[in-house]
Design a protein around this motif. Structure first.
Motif, mmCIF file in Angstrom:
data_model
loop_
_atom_site.group_PDB
_atom_site.id
_atom_site.type_symbol
_atom_site.label_atom_id
_atom_site.label_comp_id
_atom_site.label_asym_id
_atom_site.label_seq_id
_atom_site.Cartn_x
_atom_site.Cartn_y
_atom_site.Cartn_z
ATOM 1 N N HIS A 7 0.834 -1.214 0.000
ATOM 2 C CA HIS A 7 0.000 0.000 0.000
ATOM 3 C C HIS A 7 0.861 1.253 0.000
ATOM 4 O O HIS A 7 1.551 1.553 0.974
ATOM 5 C CB HIS A 7 -0.929 -0.005 1.220
ATOM 6 N N HIS A 9 1.307 5.356 -2.211
ATOM 7 C CA HIS A 9 0.684 6.338 -3.117
ATOM 8 C C HIS A 9 1.764 6.999 -3.972
ATOM 9 O O HIS A 9 2.162 8.136 -3.730
ATOM 10 C CB HIS A 9 -0.094 7.380 -2.313
ATOM 11 N N GLU A 107 -8.026 2.258 -2.231
ATOM 12 C CA GLU A 107 -8.593 1.933 -0.974
ATOM 13 C C GLU A 107 -10.034 2.376 -0.879
ATOM 14 O O GLU A 107 -10.424 3.379 -1.483
ATOM 15 C CB GLU A 107 -7.765 2.530 0.178
ATOM 16 N N ASP A 217 2.396 3.002 3.109
ATOM 17 C CA ASP A 217 1.458 4.127 2.986
ATOM 18 C C ASP A 217 2.215 5.396 2.589
ATOM 19 O O ASP A 217 1.780 6.499 2.866
ATOM 20 C CB ASP A 217 0.639 4.370 4.260
HETATM 21 ZN ZN ZN Z 1 -3.358 5.026 1.726
#
Ligand code: ZN
Length: 266
Positions: A7, A9, A107, A217
């Motif tokens: 996960h 970005h 998500e 993240d």
């Molecule tokens: Zn996230």
């Protein structure tokens, strides 16, 4: 060693100038796959482009963040901003067309931290998106900030018999909720900032290693002070899990990689 960041970005503005270097450092650190999650229609398109640009390393999940789905995304998140409610059906069509290029849906979820007023609308959207994922037979990546119990309630009602697998990303629910989600067979992706977060250390101790994944993240939740997070740092999560589980780092990396393949299938 094969590491995975499930996960991240990569389409965030903070990576605009050094994405090639970020990918290179990840590769050098042993990261084999970075799963990039979209949060809204423009973001989903960027994520698909990145998966195309870095076909070995970057894989895509397409999603609709609960706040973005309402059109209430705050300014300056660093991701493309969604200021009108997402037309879910239109986005479902887009995702369907690209379903062979993606690993999962995410998500998605509920967020009661950024929104105090539209909880029933959030829940309605969440259910719709889960039903869409069921139709597509894709795993889902769940954001559950300040709505951990509500997320599990909805997931439990909508998904029977593990028809699709569920990944709880950065799960901050209490012990009882961790036990409940674990018993339902959900996976937990542990962020690299576990090195300083007691909560994730407890989570990693409680949950069977077969249900753990690792994430960053990025660019958020850096394990290091004053440094933006990136996929290379996912090793910190692996090391900490190894310490907690009293296993060696290679064994943990291997198991997490197996878990990744079981959930995302490639
Ligand atoms: Zn996230």
């Amino acid at each position: 060693m094969q590491l995975v960041d499930v996960h991240c970005h990569l389409n965030h503005a903070l990576y605009k100038d050094d994405l090639d270097a970020v990918i290179k450092r990840a590769k050098e650190a042993g990261v084999k796959v970075i799963v990039c999650s979209g949060v809204n229609p423009p973001g989903n398109r960027q994520v698909l482009e990145l998966a195309q640009k870095y076909p070995e390393m970057v894989k895509a999940c397409l999603g609709m963040y609960p706040i973005d789905a309402l059109g209430l995304a705050p300014d300056e998140t660093g991701l493309p901003r969604q200021t009108v409610p997402i037309n879910l059906d239109e986005e479902f069509e887009f995702i369907k067309k690209n379903k062979d290029k993606i690993l999962g849906i995410g998500e998605i979820g509920l967020d009661f931290h950024w929104d105090a007023e539209h909880h029933s609308q959030q829940e309605e959207n969440f259910r719709k998106i889960i039903r869409f994922a069921l139709e597509l037979k894709k795993p889902i990546v769940i954001h559950s900030r300040k709505a951990e119990k509500e997320c599990i309630d909805v997931l439990e009602q909508e998904i029977k018999n593990k028809e699709i697998l569920v990944v709880m990303h950065c799960f901050s629910g209490n012990k009882k909720l961790i036990q409940r989600a674990a018993a339902l067979g959900y996976y937990f992706s542990i962020p690299a900032n576990i090195v300083k977060m007691q909560h994730f250390q407890m989570l990693a101790e409680m949950v069977d290693i077969q249900q753990l994944l690792t994430e960053t993240d990025g660019p958020w939740l850096s394990p290091y002070a004053n440094q933006k997070n990136e996929s290379a740092f996912v090793i910190e999560a692996v090391k900490k899990i190894a310490e907690i589980k009293k296993l060696n780092v290679e064994e943990v990396a291997e198991q997490i990689w197996e878990n990744y393949k079981r959930v995302f299938g490639r």
